[in-house]
Design an enzyme around this catalytic site. Structure first.
Site, PDB file in Angstrom:
ATOM      1  N   HIS A   8      58.644  55.743  97.634  1.00 62.07           N
ATOM      2  CA  HIS A   8      59.536  54.896  98.132  1.00 62.07           C
ATOM      3  C   HIS A   8      59.255  53.336  98.055  1.00 62.07           C
ATOM      4  O   HIS A   8      57.966  53.129  98.179  1.00 62.07           O
ATOM      5  CB  HIS A   8      60.108  55.045  99.472  1.00 62.07           C
ATOM      6  CG  HIS A   8      61.072  56.521  99.436  1.00 62.07           C
ATOM      7  ND1 HIS A   8      61.034  57.190 100.484  1.00 62.07           N
ATOM      8  CD2 HIS A   8      61.722  56.824  98.386  1.00 62.07           C
ATOM      9  CE1 HIS A   8      61.741  58.356 100.029  1.00 62.07           C
ATOM     10  NE2 HIS A   8      62.366  57.977  98.966  1.00 62.07           N
ATOM     11  N   LYS A  12      55.169  51.749  97.909  1.00 59.47           N
ATOM     12  CA  LYS A  12      54.600  51.742  96.463  1.00 59.47           C
ATOM     13  C   LYS A  12      53.277  51.124  96.253  1.00 59.47           C
ATOM     14  O   LYS A  12      52.362  51.417  95.595  1.00 59.47           O
ATOM     15  CB  LYS A  12      55.650  51.086  95.494  1.00 59.47           C
ATOM     16  CG  LYS A  12      56.890  51.929  95.150  1.00 59.47           C
ATOM     17  CD  LYS A  12      57.569  51.344  93.954  1.00 59.47           C
ATOM     18  CE  LYS A  12      58.857  52.266  93.454  1.00 59.47           C
ATOM     19  NZ  LYS A  12      59.716  52.727  94.393  1.00 59.47           N
ATOM     20  N   GLY A  35      61.075  56.689  87.856  1.00 61.83           N
ATOM     21  CA  GLY A  35      61.082  55.548  86.929  1.00 61.83           C
ATOM     22  C   GLY A  35      60.310  54.185  87.545  1.00 61.83           C
ATOM     23  O   GLY A  35      59.320  53.962  86.818  1.00 61.83           O
ATOM     24  N   THR A  36      60.451  53.746  88.509  1.00 60.51           N
ATOM     25  CA  THR A  36      59.935  52.456  88.821  1.00 60.51           C
ATOM     26  C   THR A  36      58.621  52.821  89.414  1.00 60.51           C
ATOM     27  O   THR A  36      57.725  52.088  89.112  1.00 60.51           O
ATOM     28  CB  THR A  36      60.863  51.828  90.128  1.00 60.51           C
ATOM     29  OG1 THR A  36      62.077  52.036  90.003  1.00 60.51           O
ATOM     30  CG2 THR A  36      60.452  50.435  90.238  1.00 60.51           C
ATOM     31  N   GLY A  55      64.291  57.355  91.046  1.00 62.63           N
ATOM     32  CA  GLY A  55      64.553  58.390  92.152  1.00 62.63           C
ATOM     33  C   GLY A  55      66.242  58.364  92.438  1.00 62.63           C
ATOM     34  O   GLY A  55      66.888  59.287  92.574  1.00 62.63           O
ATOM     35  N   ASP A  60      64.362  62.226  91.321  1.00 61.63           N
ATOM     36  CA  ASP A  60      63.690  63.552  92.314  1.00 61.63           C
ATOM     37  C   ASP A  60      64.449  64.519  92.093  1.00 61.63           C
ATOM     38  O   ASP A  60      63.615  65.697  91.789  1.00 61.63           O
ATOM     39  CB  ASP A  60      64.464  62.907  93.819  1.00 61.63           C
ATOM     40  CG  ASP A  60      63.616  61.642  94.421  1.00 61.63           C
ATOM     41  OD1 ASP A  60      62.440  61.650  94.683  1.00 61.63           O
ATOM     42  OD2 ASP A  60      64.484  60.729  94.481  1.00 61.63           O
ATOM     43  N   ASP A  80      58.833  56.863 102.667  1.00 63.28           N
ATOM     44  CA  ASP A  80      59.063  55.733 103.639  1.00 63.28           C
ATOM     45  C   ASP A  80      59.850  56.507 104.832  1.00 63.28           C
ATOM     46  O   ASP A  80      60.987  56.694 104.680  1.00 63.28           O
ATOM     47  CB  ASP A  80      59.775  54.348 103.044  1.00 63.28           C
ATOM     48  CG  ASP A  80      60.234  53.485 104.186  1.00 63.28           C
ATOM     49  OD1 ASP A  80      59.556  53.890 105.278  1.00 63.28           O
ATOM     50  OD2 ASP A  80      60.698  52.714 103.948  1.00 63.28           O
ATOM     51  N   HIS A  87      69.664  58.237  98.679  1.00 66.28           N
ATOM     52  CA  HIS A  87      69.620  59.513  98.026  1.00 66.28           C
ATOM     53  C   HIS A  87      68.546  60.227  98.914  1.00 66.28           C
ATOM     54  O   HIS A  87      68.073  61.251  98.307  1.00 66.28           O
ATOM     55  CB  HIS A  87      69.031  59.424  96.566  1.00 66.28           C
ATOM     56  CG  HIS A  87      67.834  58.678  96.537  1.00 66.28           C
ATOM     57  ND1 HIS A  87      67.253  57.420  97.219  1.00 66.28           N
ATOM     58  CD2 HIS A  87      66.474  59.019  96.048  1.00 66.28           C
ATOM     59  CE1 HIS A  87      65.910  57.077  96.909  1.00 66.28           C
ATOM     60  NE2 HIS A  87      65.476  57.999  96.568  1.00 66.28           N
ATOM     61  N   ASP A  90      68.530  64.000  97.880  1.00 65.84           N
ATOM     62  CA  ASP A  90      68.158  64.412  96.735  1.00 65.84           C
ATOM     63  C   ASP A  90      66.222  64.444  97.074  1.00 65.84           C
ATOM     64  O   ASP A  90      65.518  65.435  96.857  1.00 65.84           O
ATOM     65  CB  ASP A  90      67.757  63.512  95.576  1.00 65.84           C
ATOM     66  CG  ASP A  90      69.392  63.314  94.983  1.00 65.84           C
ATOM     67  OD1 ASP A  90      70.151  63.891  95.530  1.00 65.84           O
ATOM     68  OD2 ASP A  90      69.303  62.489  94.172  1.00 65.84           O
ATOM     69  N   ARG A  96      62.309  70.615  99.678  1.00 66.09           N
ATOM     70  CA  ARG A  96      62.553  72.235  99.792  1.00 66.09           C
ATOM     71  C   ARG A  96      62.076  72.784  98.617  1.00 66.09           C
ATOM     72  O   ARG A  96      61.635  74.097  98.731  1.00 66.09           O
ATOM     73  CB  ARG A  96      64.165  72.226 100.056  1.00 66.09           C
ATOM     74  CG  ARG A  96      64.640  73.617 100.282  1.00 66.09           C
ATOM     75  CD  ARG A  96      66.118  73.746 100.245  1.00 66.09           C
ATOM     76  NE  ARG A  96      66.690  75.139 100.095  1.00 66.09           N
ATOM     77  CZ  ARG A  96      66.665  75.862  98.634  1.00 66.09           C
ATOM     78  NH1 ARG A  96      66.619  75.041  97.789  1.00 66.09           N
ATOM     79  NH2 ARG A  96      66.899  77.138  98.848  1.00 66.09           N
TER      80      ARG A  96
HETATM   81  O1  13P Z   1      63.305  56.660  95.355  1.00 64.11           O
HETATM   82  C1  13P Z   1      62.222  57.096  94.913  1.00 64.11           C
HETATM   83  C2  13P Z   1      61.981  58.647  95.048  1.00 64.11           C
HETATM   84  O2  13P Z   1      62.876  58.981  96.264  1.00 64.11           O
HETATM   85  C3  13P Z   1      61.309  56.645  94.015  1.00 64.11           C
HETATM   86  O3  13P Z   1      62.016  56.331  92.659  1.00 64.11           O
HETATM   87  P1  13P Z   1      61.660  55.050  91.923  1.00 64.11           P
HETATM   88  O4  13P Z   1      60.121  55.226  91.514  1.00 64.11           O
HETATM   89  O5  13P Z   1      62.353  54.780  90.746  1.00 64.11           O
HETATM   90  O6  13P Z   1      61.604  53.768  92.927  1.00 64.11           O
END
Ligand code: 13P
Length: 135
Positions: A8, A12, A35-36, A55, A60, A80, A87, A90, A96
């Site tokens: 999160h 990061k 992605g990020t 995410g 996810d 976090d 989300h 997710d 789970r």
């Molecule tokens: O939100 C995330 C996992 O729930 C992480 O996604 P990103 O790596 O795209 O920020």
């Protein structure tokens, strides 16, 4: 070993530090990320990594799908716990599925270190047998 790396936003930086510290182990494995997170690892650590969607946009869930298809062996997910996520369902679903399929999951750096040291020691070799069995 196929390893998913996710963090999160507030975590990061911790993940980048962790991945940098354990680069010599991680480089031996097939790496995946949302992605990020993936973009930051590529840019800042220089590891080769497959990127799913971000995410909040389904990344996810894509990792969850890989788990259900026996295509992921470990998840390192620096969550976090202090910030609400749009989300969240997710995130819960991914965790789970790790439990449904007995996939080693670390949600913080302390556990992640133990998992990577466990890989080195061969504690996770049973996953390779599992992989072969499903082919
Ligand atoms: O939100 C995330 C996992 O729930 C992480 O996604 P990103 O790596 O795209 O920020």
């Amino acid at each position: 070993m196929r390893i998913a790396l996710v963090a999160h936003d507030q975590k990061k930086e911790d993940l980048i530090q962790f991945v940098t510290a354990y680069k010599s182990i991680l480089i031996e494995h097939e790496l995946f990320a949302t992605g990020t997170t993936g973009t930051r690892i590529i840019d800042e650590v220089g590891l080769n990594i497959f990127r799913y969607k971000s995410g909040p946009l389904g990344g996810d869930q894509q990792i969850g799908s890989a788990i259900a298809n026996n295509e992921m062996d470990m998840v390192i997910f620096f969550r976090d716990p202090l910030t609400a996520q749009p989300h969240e369902p997710d995130v819960t679903a991914l965790i789970r599925l790790c439990d449904v399929y007995q996939i080693p999951l670390a949600t913080n750096m302390g556990t992640a270190e133990i998992l990577l040291k466990g890989i080195e020691q061969g504690f996770l070799d049973w996953r390779l047998l599992e992989e072969r069995r499903s082919r």
